[in-house]
Enzyme design. Structure first.
Site, mmCIF file in Angstrom:
data_model
loop_
_atom_site.group_PDB
_atom_site.id
_atom_site.type_symbol
_atom_site.label_atom_id
_atom_site.label_comp_id
_atom_site.label_asym_id
_atom_site.label_seq_id
_atom_site.Cartn_x
_atom_site.Cartn_y
_atom_site.Cartn_z
ATOM 1 N N ARG A 261 71.921 56.827 76.867
ATOM 2 C CA ARG A 261 70.869 57.783 76.853
ATOM 3 C C ARG A 261 70.715 57.926 78.274
ATOM 4 O O ARG A 261 70.920 57.351 79.245
ATOM 5 C CB ARG A 261 69.394 56.993 76.465
ATOM 6 C CG ARG A 261 69.492 56.832 74.993
ATOM 7 C CD ARG A 261 68.220 56.312 74.569
ATOM 8 N NE ARG A 261 68.107 55.902 73.160
ATOM 9 C CZ ARG A 261 67.278 55.603 72.562
ATOM 10 N NH1 ARG A 261 65.899 55.263 73.113
ATOM 11 N NH2 ARG A 261 67.261 55.111 71.088
ATOM 12 N N ARG A 276 65.048 49.879 80.903
ATOM 13 C CA ARG A 276 65.421 51.306 80.614
ATOM 14 C C ARG A 276 66.908 51.471 81.166
ATOM 15 O O ARG A 276 67.193 51.740 82.422
ATOM 16 C CB ARG A 276 64.688 52.169 81.403
ATOM 17 C CG ARG A 276 64.584 53.734 80.691
ATOM 18 C CD ARG A 276 63.495 54.417 81.168
ATOM 19 N NE ARG A 276 62.057 54.039 80.848
ATOM 20 C CZ ARG A 276 61.631 54.511 79.761
ATOM 21 N NH1 ARG A 276 62.081 55.095 78.974
ATOM 22 N NH2 ARG A 276 60.455 53.631 79.484
ATOM 23 N N GLU A 348 57.582 47.996 74.153
ATOM 24 C CA GLU A 348 58.277 48.267 72.916
ATOM 25 C C GLU A 348 59.554 47.653 72.796
ATOM 26 O O GLU A 348 60.421 47.811 73.672
ATOM 27 C CB GLU A 348 58.338 49.880 72.928
ATOM 28 C CG GLU A 348 59.047 50.413 71.706
ATOM 29 C CD GLU A 348 59.505 51.881 71.752
ATOM 30 O OE1 GLU A 348 58.653 52.443 72.743
ATOM 31 O OE2 GLU A 348 60.346 52.257 70.942
ATOM 32 N N SER A 351 61.171 50.488 67.108
ATOM 33 C CA SER A 351 60.368 51.737 66.583
ATOM 34 C C SER A 351 60.648 51.856 65.222
ATOM 35 O O SER A 351 61.828 52.166 64.951
ATOM 36 C CB SER A 351 60.764 52.663 67.443
ATOM 37 O OG SER A 351 59.840 53.930 67.558
ATOM 38 N N ARG A 389 66.137 44.354 75.465
ATOM 39 C CA ARG A 389 64.685 44.043 75.424
ATOM 40 C C ARG A 389 64.475 42.647 74.786
ATOM 41 O O ARG A 389 63.409 42.070 75.148
ATOM 42 C CB ARG A 389 63.931 45.223 74.848
ATOM 43 C CG ARG A 389 64.181 46.482 75.942
ATOM 44 C CD ARG A 389 63.220 47.537 75.361
ATOM 45 N NE ARG A 389 63.150 48.702 76.372
ATOM 46 C CZ ARG A 389 62.552 49.603 76.425
ATOM 47 N NH1 ARG A 389 61.468 49.807 75.272
ATOM 48 N NH2 ARG A 389 62.357 50.619 77.201
#
Length: 423
Positions: A261, A276, A348, A351, A389
């Site tokens: 990403r 991130r 988070e 999801s 994560r």
RNA sequence: GGAGGGAUGGCUGAGCGGCCGAAAGCGGCGGUCUUGAAAACCGUUGGGCGUUUACGCGCCCCGUGGGUUCGAAUCCUACUCCCUCCGCCA
């Protein structure tokens, strides 16, 4: 993509959805293009019908040896007119498509209205914050002290937002991947797939990343392929342009892939540690479901993802996203937020979404009902979980005062029985 | 990278420029027969779009896009994918 009937016949529902999401879109302009499009279709089809009839006449007359000159002249004229109208229709349909493809999905009625993540609703809390008799460190400090996460050298090799994992760090990443894949395949009934990590434009459009979010994707030079931002993309598209059989549903896949990403809109945000990254690993769950059971399947998928943290014995909570925080393609999304004691925040880690027929309509994924009719499936997916994560969560929750890391019990079989890692 | 072959309905596989959305076989579904099943026989069996309350009607689809023609699965062209062989290669 939404059903074009909804836009025409339930315009107020669409407007309501856009308002709740805080998205502006010119519905009136779309309706106009839609009307023009349908008008052109009618007119070209009428002419084509005439053309077909005349062509048949010519064939018949020729067989009978009659003169067909007048017919042919007439047909030439019609053909020319059809050509003109067809071109106009193509342009109009392109306009229509371009508009249809950037309308977000309509939120499910159970989704709370809101504008930011502040308005998300915590629906479940599991476990509790662990007590430390020392000040717990954030994972980037742990990683550097133990020499298992090297951010500086990764920046040298590539750039910012990349990580070089070493020794215990690399092994922990690998152990988590295998643990999650084994859990979901052996105990939750998912079939493992290992898809391509690059996909073409059509595939990216099928799940909704394109055309709207191209600047978040890494695109290859010289060929129109993209690096996948999530396994959702290749795995959901496994059945694009296919018609499944009702009895086969639900179909459940689990896939490990790296994800790429650009994080274009996140300058200066979460710059430290693993939070991130431009490249991270993820184990993804994907389901193809009957429409009438998709919300039950969503609850099941969520529990499958939660099970990973439960077995790792790490405290987390589950949030139901509000309309303003909901992703473009999703009708309803739960986030699993893991507790990170070193940073004193919930973050988070998964999801889980139901896209209803939104992706299925774009990717043309249907199923044949027992009554013979074809219908769009509902697609769902969720992280099960994001690996980087999870590494953060393990390091921060399992750190000891002496700087060592206790290996969670369920991971020990994947790490040669190691119980505790010291530098 | 080089040489050759191919792409037609769920599958196999025919298809002279008009009578081809497409033969035939297999498979699927329904029926007859049977205690039941099989076999046999009969029937049926792609998708998209537009229109219609509905039955239906119309248009489009033979890998994809362009072209020739009054008319294209059929002719031309570009591209994509698959297969075989050679080269290179983890």
């Amino acid at each position: 993509m939404l059903d074009s009937k909804i836009i025409r016949e339930r315009t107020e529902l669409l407007n309501e959805s856009l308002r709740k999401r805080g998205v502006s879109f010119d519905v009136e302009a779309l309706l106009k293009v839609d009307e023009k499009r349908r008008m052109l279709i009618k007119e070209t089809e009428r002419l084509k019908n005439e053309k077909n009839k005349l062509s048949d006449d010519i064939a018949r007359l020729k067989k009978a040896g009659s003169d067909t000159k007048d017919y042919i002249t007439h047909l030439k004229d019609i053909g020319k007119r059809i050509g003109e109208l067809d071109q106009e229709l193509r342009q109009t349909e392109k306009q229509w498509d371009d508009m249809m493809l950037i309308i977000p999905n309509i939120p499910h009625t159970s989704v709370p209205e809101g504008t930011t993540e502040e308005d998300n609703k915590v629906v479940r809390i599991w476990g509790e914050k662990p007590a430390f008799d020392f000040e717990p460190l954030p994972h980037w400090d742990i990683g550097e002290r133990l020499d298992i996460l090297d951010f500086k050298r990764a920046a040298k090799i590539t750039g910012s937002r990349f990580t070089l994992y070493k020794s215990f760090g690399a092994q922990l990443e690998r152990a988590l991947i295998n643990f999650m894949l084994d859990l979901h395949t052996r105990e939750h009934g998912y079939t493992e797939v290992l898809p391509p990590f690059m996909v073409n434009r059509q595939t990216m459009t099928g799940t909704g990343q394109l055309p709207k979010f191209e600047d978040e994707l890494f695109r290859l030079d010289g060929i129109d392929y993209f690096l996948i931002p999530t396994a959702e993309v290749p795995v959901t598209n496994i059945y694009s342009n296919e018609i499944l059989i009702e009895d086969e549903l639900p179909i459940k896949f689990v896939a490990y892939t790296p994800c790429f990403r650009k994080e274009a809109g996140a300058h200066g945000k979460d710059t430290r540690g693993l939070t991130r990254q431009h490249q991270f690993n993820k184990v993804e769950l994907v389901k193809f479901s009957l429409p009438e059971t998709s919300y039950d399947e969503l609850e099941g998928l969520l529990l499958d993802a939660e099970d990973v943290l439960r077995r790792l014995n790490i405290h987390y909570r589950v949030s139901l996203l509000c309309t303003g925080d909901l992703g473009f393609s999703s009708a309803k999304t739960y986030d699993i937020e893991v507790w990170l004691p070193g940073q004193n925040i919930y973050r988070e880690i998964s999801s889980c979404s139901n896209f209803e027929a939104f992706q299925a309509r774009r990717a043309m994924i249907r199923y044949k009902k027992t009554n013979g009719k074809n219908e769009f499936v509902h697609t769902l997916n969720g992280s099960g979980l994001a690996i980087g994560r999870t590494v953060m969560a393990v390091l921060e929750n399992y750190q000891n005062q002496d700087g060592s890391i206790t290996v969670p019990e369920v991971l020990r079989p994947y790490m040669n029985g190691l119980e505790r890692f010291y530098k």
